[in-house]
Motif scaffolding. Structure first.
Motif, PDB file in Angstrom:
ATOM      1  N   PRO A 113       0.930  -1.262  -0.009  1.00  0.00           N
ATOM      2  CA  PRO A 113      -0.074  -0.108  -0.052  1.00  0.00           C
ATOM      3  C   PRO A 113       0.751   1.068  -0.153  1.00  0.00           C
ATOM      4  CG  PRO A 113       0.080  -0.939   2.074  1.00  0.00           C
ATOM      5  CD  PRO A 113       0.862  -1.706   1.360  1.00  0.00           C
ATOM      6  N   VAL A 114       0.394   2.231  -0.652  1.00  0.00           N
ATOM      7  CA  VAL A 114       1.069   3.538  -0.785  1.00  0.00           C
ATOM      8  C   VAL A 114       1.370   4.245   0.498  1.00  0.00           C
ATOM      9  CG1 VAL A 114       0.616   3.849  -3.382  1.00  0.00           C
ATOM     10  CG2 VAL A 114      -0.861   4.880  -1.520  1.00  0.00           C
ATOM     11  N   GLY A 115       2.530   4.916   0.701  1.00  0.00           N
ATOM     12  CA  GLY A 115       2.674   5.596   1.593  1.00  0.00           C
ATOM     13  C   GLY A 115       2.152   7.205   1.762  1.00  0.00           C
ATOM     14  N   SER A 116       2.445   7.995   2.636  1.00  0.00           N
ATOM     15  CA  SER A 116       2.061   9.332   2.750  1.00  0.00           C
ATOM     16  C   SER A 116       3.237  10.350   3.211  1.00  0.00           C
ATOM     17  CB  SER A 116       0.891   9.547   3.795  1.00  0.00           C
ATOM     18  OG  SER A 116       1.247   8.882   5.002  1.00  0.00           O
ATOM     19  N   ILE A 117       3.071  11.516   2.803  1.00  0.00           N
ATOM     20  CA  ILE A 117       3.611  12.532   3.324  1.00  0.00           C
ATOM     21  C   ILE A 117       3.190  13.325   4.596  1.00  0.00           C
ATOM     22  CG2 ILE A 117       5.281  14.791   2.438  1.00  0.00           C
ATOM     23  CD1 ILE A 117       4.339  13.989  -0.376  1.00  0.00           C
ATOM     24  N   LEU A 118       4.303  13.626   5.298  1.00  0.00           N
ATOM     25  CA  LEU A 118       4.013  14.335   6.544  1.00  0.00           C
ATOM     26  C   LEU A 118       3.858  15.924   6.465  1.00  0.00           C
ATOM     27  CD1 LEU A 118       6.258  12.658   9.224  1.00  0.00           C
ATOM     28  CD2 LEU A 118       3.820  12.173   8.915  1.00  0.00           C
ATOM     29  N   PRO A 119       2.856  16.304   7.006  1.00  0.00           N
ATOM     30  CA  PRO A 119       2.756  18.156   7.058  1.00  0.00           C
ATOM     31  C   PRO A 119       3.929  18.482   7.640  1.00  0.00           C
ATOM     32  CG  PRO A 119       1.436  17.342   8.592  1.00  0.00           C
ATOM     33  CD  PRO A 119       2.014  15.905   7.922  1.00  0.00           C
ATOM     34  N   PHE A 120       4.366  19.760   7.238  1.00  0.00           N
ATOM     35  CA  PHE A 120       5.632  20.588   7.557  1.00  0.00           C
ATOM     36  C   PHE A 120       5.153  21.156   8.890  1.00  0.00           C
ATOM     37  CE2 PHE A 120       3.608  24.393   5.959  1.00  0.00           C
ATOM     38  CZ  PHE A 120       4.051  25.454   6.868  1.00  0.00           C
ATOM     39  N   GLY A 121       5.997  21.345   9.926  1.00  0.00           N
ATOM     40  CA  GLY A 121       5.690  21.846  11.160  1.00  0.00           C
ATOM     41  C   GLY A 121       4.426  21.083  11.959  1.00  0.00           C
ATOM     42  N   GLY A 122       4.260  19.860  11.707  1.00  0.00           N
ATOM     43  CA  GLY A 122       3.131  19.211  12.641  1.00  0.00           C
ATOM     44  C   GLY A 122       1.764  19.606  12.343  1.00  0.00           C
ATOM     45  N   HIS A 123       1.260  20.197  13.673  1.00  0.00           N
ATOM     46  CA  HIS A 123      -0.104  20.620  13.412  1.00  0.00           C
ATOM     47  C   HIS A 123      -0.483  22.166  12.730  1.00  0.00           C
ATOM     48  CE1 HIS A 123       1.526  22.872  16.954  1.00  0.00           C
ATOM     49  NE2 HIS A 123       0.594  23.634  16.916  1.00  0.00           N
ATOM     50  N   LYS A 124       0.753  22.708  12.700  1.00  0.00           N
ATOM     51  CA  LYS A 124       0.668  24.258  12.000  1.00  0.00           C
ATOM     52  C   LYS A 124       0.578  23.889  10.409  1.00  0.00           C
ATOM     53  CE  LYS A 124       3.278  26.618  15.322  1.00  0.00           C
ATOM     54  NZ  LYS A 124       4.349  27.694  16.008  1.00  0.00           N
ATOM     55  N   GLY A 125       1.372  23.157   9.768  1.00  0.00           N
ATOM     56  CA  GLY A 125       1.266  22.767   8.482  1.00  0.00           C
ATOM     57  C   GLY A 125       0.200  22.278   8.170  1.00  0.00           C
ATOM     58  N   PHE A 126      -0.284  21.215   8.873  1.00  0.00           N
ATOM     59  CA  PHE A 126      -1.590  20.521   8.565  1.00  0.00           C
ATOM     60  C   PHE A 126      -2.754  21.547   8.660  1.00  0.00           C
ATOM     61  CE2 PHE A 126      -5.363  18.722  10.945  1.00  0.00           C
ATOM     62  CZ  PHE A 126      -6.092  18.443   9.966  1.00  0.00           C
ATOM     63  N   GLY A 127      -2.679  22.259   9.766  1.00  0.00           N
ATOM     64  CA  GLY A 127      -3.843  23.519   9.748  1.00  0.00           C
ATOM     65  C   GLY A 127      -4.035  24.415   8.805  1.00  0.00           C
ATOM     66  N   LEU A 128      -2.888  24.780   8.120  1.00  0.00           N
ATOM     67  CA  LEU A 128      -2.664  25.745   6.843  1.00  0.00           C
ATOM     68  C   LEU A 128      -3.289  24.803   5.626  1.00  0.00           C
ATOM     69  CD1 LEU A 128      -1.712  28.293   5.423  1.00  0.00           C
ATOM     70  CD2 LEU A 128       0.623  27.382   5.364  1.00  0.00           C
ATOM     71  N   ALA A 129      -2.679  23.583   5.474  1.00  0.00           N
ATOM     72  CA  ALA A 129      -3.287  22.593   4.555  1.00  0.00           C
ATOM     73  C   ALA A 129      -4.703  22.468   4.458  1.00  0.00           C
ATOM     74  CB  ALA A 129      -2.474  21.186   4.507  1.00  0.00           C
ATOM     75  N   PHE A 130      -5.092  22.289   5.598  1.00  0.00           N
ATOM     76  CA  PHE A 130      -6.689  21.963   5.596  1.00  0.00           C
ATOM     77  C   PHE A 130      -7.433  23.154   5.157  1.00  0.00           C
ATOM     78  CE2 PHE A 130     -10.858  21.839   7.912  1.00  0.00           C
ATOM     79  CZ  PHE A 130     -11.014  20.415   7.435  1.00  0.00           C
ATOM     80  N   MET A 131      -6.844  24.561   5.649  1.00  0.00           N
ATOM     81  CA  MET A 131      -7.660  25.616   5.208  1.00  0.00           C
ATOM     82  C   MET A 131      -7.360  25.956   3.729  1.00  0.00           C
ATOM     83  SD  MET A 131      -9.240  26.637   7.658  1.00  0.00           S
ATOM     84  CE  MET A 131      -9.399  27.080   9.289  1.00  0.00           C
ATOM     85  N   ILE A 132      -6.163  25.668   3.278  1.00  0.00           N
ATOM     86  CA  ILE A 132      -5.751  25.750   1.876  1.00  0.00           C
ATOM     87  C   ILE A 132      -6.799  25.053   0.819  1.00  0.00           C
ATOM     88  CG2 ILE A 132      -4.257  25.434  -0.114  1.00  0.00           C
ATOM     89  CD1 ILE A 132      -2.012  26.601   1.824  1.00  0.00           C
ATOM     90  N   ASP A 133      -7.151  24.030   1.368  1.00  0.00           N
ATOM     91  CA  ASP A 133      -7.895  22.946   0.752  1.00  0.00           C
ATOM     92  C   ASP A 133      -9.373  23.476   0.630  1.00  0.00           C
ATOM     93  OD1 ASP A 133      -8.629  20.654  -0.524  1.00  0.00           O
ATOM     94  OD2 ASP A 133      -7.233  19.717   0.768  1.00  0.00           O
TER      95      ASP A 133
END
Length: 358
Positions: free
Chosen positions: A222-242
């Motif tokens: 099964p394919v892997g995944s990439i981590l967000p930069f800066g942990g929760h901060k990068g994830f939060g930014l990515a979610f809002m950009i989506d």
């Protein structure tokens, strides 16, 4: 690694798209953008993408020679459907209109949906900056490009969701921040795989949610995944950009059940502002110069010769590669050769490849 002359390489790549059915303008637009991405050091968004683009075309997921469809327009707003055309020519058409509105009316909000891979996002901020405009771009994919695990998760749920910010500066120059919200762009994992090299620790997970630095495990089933930069901060930014680039444009946020998740489709929200409509250009440039001097005059850490501003690495790389050529690994060269043969270009042997070298 072999170094290629950028002009010869652009002509060759353009011919591949021409032979596949794109008209001359579209072929050059794609090739020029891809080679320029190599020139600035973003090899992940360069000619390594050629084989994928042609594969998507042959699979019926990209439409040739498309023009933009304006859904809604007023003095400072454009909502555009890219009709699943190649991303670079659609983006160029769209940003030309957006910049024109910004120069006339002070700003433009540009909402784009359903365009093919838009390429290096920073190129569009550079385009705006060279026309005297500040820009902020948010980009997602609508489902096909899901790559990133959420903070605390172990599988793919979000796109890499890049952001780019462009600032015009003196002497017809610019500063550009261009970054994925994932800790690494997927294309850079592909580059590492083609080179047979490992990644730094802390970037990717394998398909079972375990940390790894092996790009082969990232692409294995099964394919892997990439981590967000800066942990929760990068994830939060990515979610809002989506949400901003997907839901707000009508192109859909990241989800595999979307009706346009069959191919790598980008959606983009861009804010474009003419700097001279808000403050004087003299004030704007003087303030940037003062900030630049203040930041660059910080005492240097060990082994640091210069503090570099956003976009300066790319400009330095471009100067070097314009002289020494674009370096390509053997796997990328093979993929391009195979694609050229696939679209009907003859005599693409090693002797021909040598004619493209710098």
């Amino acid at each position: 690694m072999k170094n290629f002359n950028h002009l010869k390489l652009t002509k060759f790549i353009s011919n591949i798209f021409l032979q596949s059915g794109s008209n001359e303008e579209e072929s050059f637009s794609i090739a020029d953008h891809l080679v320029d991405s190599n020139l600035v050091g973003h090899d992940s968004h360069g000619v390594i993408r050629v084989s994928k683009y042609i594969q998507w075309l042959n699979d019926g997921n990209i439409k040739l020679n498309q023009s933009i469809k304006i859904i809604k327009e007023d003095n400072s707003f454009l909502h555009i459907d890219g009709n699943f055309g190649y991303g670079q020519p659609i983006a160029k058409q769209s940003f030309n209109l957006g910049i024109k509105k910004a120069k006339k009316n002070g700003h433009c909000i540009l909402a784009l949906k359903n365009l093919g891979h838009i390429g290096r996002v920073g190129a569009w901020s550079e385009m705006a900056a060279l026309n005297g405009c500040v820009s902020v771009l948010f980009v997602n994919t609508s489902g096909f490009g899901i790559l990133m695990a959420p903070h605390g998760g172990t599988d793919r749920r979000l796109s890499a969701n890049p952001i780019a910010i462009g600032i015009p500066i003196e002497k017809n120059d610019y500063l550009v921040l261009d970054m994925a919200t994932s800790v690494v762009a997927e294309g850079k994992i592909m580059v590492a795989k083609n080179k047979g090299s490992k990644l730094p620790e802390g970037m990717i997970l394998d398909g079972y949610g375990n940390p790894t630095n092996d790009p082969i495990k990232f692409y294995s089933e099964p394919v892997g995944s990439i981590l967000p930069f800066g942990g929760h901060k990068g994830f939060g930014l990515a979610f809002m950009i989506d949400i901003l680039s997907g839901a707000l444009t009508g192109g859909n946020s990241s989800h595999p059940d979307n009706d346009n998740s069959h191919s790598l489709i980008n959606n983009t929200l861009a804010i474009i502002m003419d700097t001279q409509q808000t403050v004087s250009n003299n004030y704007f440039q003087n303030d940037i110069n003062r900030l630049t001097t203040w930041v660059k005059d910080s005492p240097k850490a060990d082994n640091v010769s210069e503090i570099l501003l956003p976009g300066e690495i790319e400009k330095n790389t471009k100067k070097e590669r314009l002289i020494n050529g674009v370096p390509l690994d053997d796997q990328t060269i093979k993929d391009i050769k195979d694609t050229a043969i696939l679209v009907g270009i003859k005599d693409v042997d090693n002797d021909f490849i040598y004619t493209l070298l710098n």
